[in-house]
Enzyme design. Structure first.
Site, mmCIF file in Angstrom:
data_model
loop_
_atom_site.group_PDB
_atom_site.id
_atom_site.type_symbol
_atom_site.label_atom_id
_atom_site.label_comp_id
_atom_site.label_asym_id
_atom_site.label_seq_id
_atom_site.Cartn_x
_atom_site.Cartn_y
_atom_site.Cartn_z
ATOM 1 N N LYS A 30 50.174 43.701 39.456
ATOM 2 C CA LYS A 30 49.790 42.318 39.171
ATOM 3 C C LYS A 30 50.931 41.647 38.423
ATOM 4 O O LYS A 30 51.382 42.140 37.394
ATOM 5 C CB LYS A 30 48.512 42.267 38.336
ATOM 6 C CG LYS A 30 47.978 40.852 38.139
ATOM 7 C CD LYS A 30 46.709 40.861 37.305
ATOM 8 C CE LYS A 30 46.112 39.462 37.267
ATOM 9 N NZ LYS A 30 47.064 38.434 36.828
ATOM 10 N N ASP A 32 52.871 38.435 36.444
ATOM 11 C CA ASP A 32 52.568 37.352 35.512
ATOM 12 C C ASP A 32 53.542 36.204 35.756
ATOM 13 O O ASP A 32 54.557 36.061 35.082
ATOM 14 C CB ASP A 32 52.693 37.871 34.074
ATOM 15 C CG ASP A 32 52.062 36.920 33.064
ATOM 16 O OD1 ASP A 32 51.385 35.966 33.488
ATOM 17 O OD2 ASP A 32 52.246 37.133 31.857
ATOM 18 N N GLU A 177 51.408 43.741 33.517
ATOM 19 C CA GLU A 177 50.177 42.971 33.317
ATOM 20 C C GLU A 177 48.947 43.651 33.895
ATOM 21 O O GLU A 177 47.860 43.549 33.344
ATOM 22 C CB GLU A 177 50.320 41.574 33.925
ATOM 23 C CG GLU A 177 49.162 40.684 33.510
ATOM 24 C CD GLU A 177 49.110 39.368 34.265
ATOM 25 O OE1 GLU A 177 48.279 38.527 33.904
ATOM 26 O OE2 GLU A 177 49.879 39.191 35.219
#
Length: 326
Positions: A30, A32, A177
């Protein structure tokens, strides 16, 4: 060729799929950053649209060369624009200096020289004259990897099939993240927040000292709408943010009573934060908060309340800013 404008598919917050279904899912880091749908018309140009549909191409001039990466083959791709720190990790605070400059190309170019961005590509939505939206994630991802899109400011990071627990653990160990879990048989659903994609954010918890609050509005009138919290550094209490989520109705009522009893005319934070309508309290309440990461000046990002810590005084708690912060 006029390419379709496709709003990005969105992930639903959740947890890892059951272990028995692990092999049916792919796992991606994931990121950011700023989501971007990238159109390559095949004429040497590139068009980037934000999640809102706004044209943000001019904000990122270093990505212009991507327009020639596929020659005359038109394509629409899904990705994320990142600004990387010295350790190669996405830093949203760095990226903020690059966002919102689509109408200021001169300033965008100057910022690009100081804080270059990197585009990670993770899905292929359209190629040539064909929509790939009805294809499974596995087939779309395979076609994307066949394109070999890797350049000075863009790349196609790998995805792991299965081994979700190990992938999540790796993101935590490397300070990333989180993880996005994508079902292998899932089609691309434009603009939909789908259960076929699940996002897991790595959250941290720390003690904080309550130094003030903001009054709630509407049905929360007279109750705290947010707590102003701090941590100690260099002998003073430094403000690290406002926490406005995470309470039950009963917990909010309990906090309201405690805050009224601790009311003070003096701000306990040094320096005093510029927060309109702030109500100050004697800094004696300790709480635990959950958050995603910190900005470089020590502020908590996306904090939520976990619990009050009546078992701890501010002196006994671990409410200290980490070394090198603020």
């Amino acid at each position: 060729m006029e390419l379709p404008q496709i709003p990005p598919m969105l992930a639903t917050p959740g947890s890892l799929p059951p272990a028995r279904q692990d092999a049916r899912w792919a796992y991606e880091t994931k990121q950011d950053g700023q989501r971007a749908v990238v159109s390559l018309p095949g004429d040497g140009t590139v068009l980037l649209r934000a999640r809102s549909g706004r044209d943000i191409t001019a904000a990122y001039p270093e990505l212009a060369a991507l327009g020639t990466a596929l020659g005359s083959t038109p394509a629409v791709l899904d990705g994320e624009v990142l600004a990387l720190d010295a350790e190669g990790r996405a830093d949203f605070q760095l990226l903020q200096s690059r966002m919102g400059l689509a109408d200021s190309p001169g300033l965008a170019a100057r910022r690009a020289a100081r804080t270059p961005v990197h585009l990670v590509l993770f899905d292929l939505l359209h190629l040539g004259d064909r929509s790939l939206l009805p294809l499974s994630y596995t087939r779309r991802r395979g076609r994307l990897e066949e394109l070999g899109l890797s350049g000075p400011a863009w790349s196609t990071p790998g995805a792991v099939v299965g081994h979700g627990a190990e992938a999540l653990r790796a993101t935590r160990e490397h300070g990333l993240e989180g993880l996005v879990c994508k079902r292998l048989d899932s089609v691309y659903e434009p603009g939909v927040r789908s259960r076929a994609w699940i996002k897991i954010r790595n959250l941290r918890t720390e003690d904080v000292v309550v130094g003030g609050w903001l009054p709630g509005r509407g049905r929360l009138g007279g109750l705290p709408g947010a707590l102003l919290v701090g941590q100690r550094a260099a002998g003073s209490l430094r403000w690290v943010g406002g926490v406005g989520t995470g309470w039950s109705e009963a917990e909010r009522e309990e906090l309201a009573g405690l805050l009224r009893a601790a009311a003070s005319d003096e701000c306990p934070f040094d320096p005093v934060p510029a927060v309109a309508e702030a109500r100050w309290v004697v800094p004696r309440l300790v709480g635990e908060v959950r958050y995603s990461t910190r900005t470089r000046d020590g502020m908590l990002r996306q904090p939520s309340w976990v619990r009050l810590r009546p078992d701890l005084t501010p002196e006994e708690s671990s409410a200290y800013l980490p070394d090198g912060t603020a």
